[in-house]
Write a protein that holds these residues in place. Sequence first.
Motif, PDB file in Angstrom:
ATOM      1  N   HIS A 219      66.108 101.213 -28.073  1.00 56.47           N
ATOM      2  CA  HIS A 219      65.802 100.333 -29.326  1.00 56.47           C
ATOM      3  C   HIS A 219      66.909 100.794 -30.698  1.00 56.47           C
ATOM      4  O   HIS A 219      66.692 101.207 -31.568  1.00 56.47           O
TER       5      HIS A 219
ATOM      6  N   TRP B 115      63.038 111.833 -33.295  1.00 50.42           N
ATOM      7  CA  TRP B 115      63.389 110.650 -34.118  1.00 50.42           C
ATOM      8  C   TRP B 115      64.435 111.434 -35.173  1.00 50.42           C
ATOM      9  O   TRP B 115      64.769 112.252 -34.996  1.00 50.42           O
TER      10      TRP B 115
ATOM     11  N   HIS C  39      67.757 106.640 -32.533  1.00 53.11           N
ATOM     12  CA  HIS C  39      67.905 107.923 -32.910  1.00 53.11           C
ATOM     13  C   HIS C  39      68.211 109.189 -33.082  1.00 53.11           C
ATOM     14  O   HIS C  39      68.620 109.719 -34.172  1.00 53.11           O
TER      15      HIS C  39
ATOM     16  N   HIS D 201      60.645 100.119 -26.361  1.00 51.99           N
ATOM     17  CA  HIS D 201      60.204 100.063 -27.177  1.00 51.99           C
ATOM     18  C   HIS D 201      58.515  99.626 -27.799  1.00 51.99           C
ATOM     19  O   HIS D 201      58.663  98.587 -28.661  1.00 51.99           O
TER      20      HIS D 201
ATOM     21  N   GLU E 224      58.805 109.709 -28.620  1.00 51.53           N
ATOM     22  CA  GLU E 224      59.604 109.731 -29.080  1.00 51.53           C
ATOM     23  C   GLU E 224      59.987 110.720 -30.115  1.00 51.53           C
ATOM     24  O   GLU E 224      59.561 111.204 -30.804  1.00 51.53           O
TER      25      GLU E 224
ATOM     26  N   ASP F  21      60.028  96.941 -30.540  1.00 57.35           N
ATOM     27  CA  ASP F  21      59.812  98.767 -31.420  1.00 57.35           C
ATOM     28  C   ASP F  21      58.707  97.874 -32.315  1.00 57.35           C
ATOM     29  O   ASP F  21      57.992  98.036 -33.168  1.00 57.35           O
TER      30      ASP F  21
ATOM     31  N   ARG G  81      71.385 103.657 -37.665  1.00 58.54           N
ATOM     32  CA  ARG G  81      70.969 103.602 -35.959  1.00 58.54           C
ATOM     33  C   ARG G  81      71.566 102.481 -35.123  1.00 58.54           C
ATOM     34  O   ARG G  81      70.769 102.956 -33.808  1.00 58.54           O
TER      35      ARG G  81
END
Length: 348
Positions: free
Chosen positions: A224, A157, A203, A7, A130, A297, A235
């Motif tokens: 991620h 997300w 997410h 990601h 995303e 990320d 998360r």
Amino acid sequence: MQFFDGHNDTILKLYMNKNIDFFSESCEGHLDIVRARRAGFAGGFFAVFPPPHKGLSVPNPEDYLTEEGYDAPLAEAADHGACLKVTNEMVNLLYHLEERANGDFIIVKDRKQLKKAVKKGKMVSILHFEGAEAIKKDLSNLESFHKKGLRSLGLVWSRPNDFGQGVPYRFPSTPDIGPGLSEAGIHLVKKCNELGIMLDTSHLNEQGFWDVVKYSNAPIVATHSNAHALCPISRNLTDKQLAAVRDTNGLVGVTFSVNMLRKDGKMNHTTTSDEIIAHIRYIADTIGIEHVALGSDFDGTTIPDQMKDVTGVPQVFELLKQEGFSTKELKMIAQDNWIRVLNETWKS
Ligand SMILES: [Zn+2]
């Protein structure tokens, strides 16, 4: 060591800052083609994330501090039309990069292309959304996005949409916040299976995650996310979720986002890269080395100062080596695991 990454938000960075050039070395952000090459970045998932448009509130966890951490409410849903417009512009931006790279940066769409690009040392880009805000609720534009190269989709997300709900940022907290997928969300999962679009559960809240496990016939992936046992933020993935990833031959991309690494959940940039090693070690020990990889990320969050940017990844492999991982295991974490999951998920 050449590596794949689950990601990055580099397209968002370039979209928001027109003066940053992907082809020149910059000290802005974490990723450009020059630094990526130097680091051994063989390819990764390039996220298209429509940022919250004007008038939408996106809660900052820092404004919702509690005694133990923070408890931010869920961000507001984004408008489909606005997201569709931005998504198309961001997809075009990615194609523009491919065009300018003259064959050195390729938006890969099938297994053959992937294999060839890796073999020839071309940088691979996988088009990822995303959040599914740009997808129409009746899925009528999903096939056209697939034709355009969409090969990986995060259902949400950290906000609600037509298909499901993301987790708000809470610490400490389980990911079990809010309802599972909607009817449309279940259809979307099945249609992605049919088209061979990889589904990303990062997410997503826990109910939604279990719905993906129930309705998807592909490996379960979190591009991620980290281990909840080491950092109990909403998360991250619980041991039970990690087991589901293993049982479907899926994968977790360990993220470098400091608030998802540290046991206190703080957005503290002095966090060391040792915390990344700890999550990789934990996931490998808990569900097997075949199910862990990287999901940085980059350009989307705060990463350890020690890492600085993509050029800090080789140091992570050095630390993993010191930790006792063999060369074969390092290669699995670096790219073999990602390539396996894509080969199992894509239809051609
Ligand atoms: Zn994200």
